[in-house]
Design a protein around this motif. Structure first.
Motif, short mmCIF file in Angstrom:
data_model
loop_
_atom_site.label_atom_id
_atom_site.label_comp_id
_atom_site.label_asym_id
_atom_site.label_seq_id
_atom_site.Cartn_x
_atom_site.Cartn_y
_atom_site.Cartn_z
N ILE A 191 8.40 -22.25 -25.15
CA ILE A 191 8.33 -21.24 -24.09
C ILE A 191 7.37 -20.16 -24.55
N GLY A 251 4.44 -19.06 -22.15
CA GLY A 251 3.65 -18.47 -21.08
C GLY A 251 2.20 -18.90 -21.18
N TYR A 307 2.04 -13.98 -21.12
CA TYR A 307 2.74 -14.57 -22.26
C TYR A 307 4.21 -14.17 -22.24
N ASP A 308 5.05 -15.09 -22.70
CA ASP A 308 6.48 -14.82 -22.79
C ASP A 308 6.72 -13.69 -23.80
N ARG A 309 7.67 -12.82 -23.49
CA ARG A 309 7.97 -11.69 -24.37
C ARG A 309 8.33 -12.11 -25.79
N SER A 310 8.92 -13.30 -25.92
CA SER A 310 9.35 -13.77 -27.23
C SER A 310 8.20 -14.07 -28.19
N SER A 364 1.75 -24.27 -25.69
CA SER A 364 3.11 -24.12 -25.18
C SER A 364 3.39 -25.23 -24.17
#
Length: 163
Positions: free
Chosen positions: A83, A85, A90-93, A108
């Protein structure tokens, strides 16, 4: 020069075409949602495998593969996270990691949407190979092949799998 076969989101679905299309590859990379330890082990019997676990993967796969896999190969800094993005979203993680020390290649999966895009802000190539399995909303199953040579990427091919 290293030839890579890249897939994601197999969700436990095996297709002999994985091996057919990755015959000339040196390594196979899986961007998560493997779905079956048997599947990833079958790939590993064929070629060297690098992988990350995805949100549907059980403890057996999570014990064997990390959530984030960062490594250098043939002069390229590579980061894989299921995960993640995509450029601009982009994913916060993973945002802090990408913005503090961007790799040359960020891979990803998760969305089941094939996307290859260069992020000019981070000077980084992003690849999501789409989904090679049959579970999900996607209508076309996809994988990617490409070459890494002294830190540059070339010969990128999108493979559409019938069925």
């Amino acid at each position: 020069m290293t030839r890579i076969g890249l897939l994601s989101d197999t969700h436990g679905f095996w297709d002999d075409k994985y091996l057919t299309y990755f015959t000339d590859c040196d390594e196979i990379w899986h961007a998560g949602d493997i779905g079956s330890a048997a599947l990833i082990h079958k790939l590993a019997e064929y070629k060297k495998v690098r992988a990350v676990y995805g949100n549907i993967d059980g403890q057996d796969i999570r014990k064997e593969f990390p959530e984030v896999n960062r490594f250098t190969i043939d002069g390229a800094d590579v980061l894989i996270k299921h995960i993640g993005g995509y450029p601009g979203r982009y994913d916060r993680s993973i945002q802090d990691t990408l913005f503090i020390r961007p790799p040359k290649l960020f891979i990803s999966g998760h969305s089941h949407i094939l996307k290859v895009k260069f992020d000019k802000t981070l000077n980084m190539l992003h690849i999501n190979p789409g989904a090679a399995g049959i579970s999900g909303f996607h209508k076309v199953r996809t994988m990617v092949r490409f070459t890494i040579d002294k830190g540059t990427f070339s010969d990128l091919e999108v493979i559409e799998l019938a069925g």
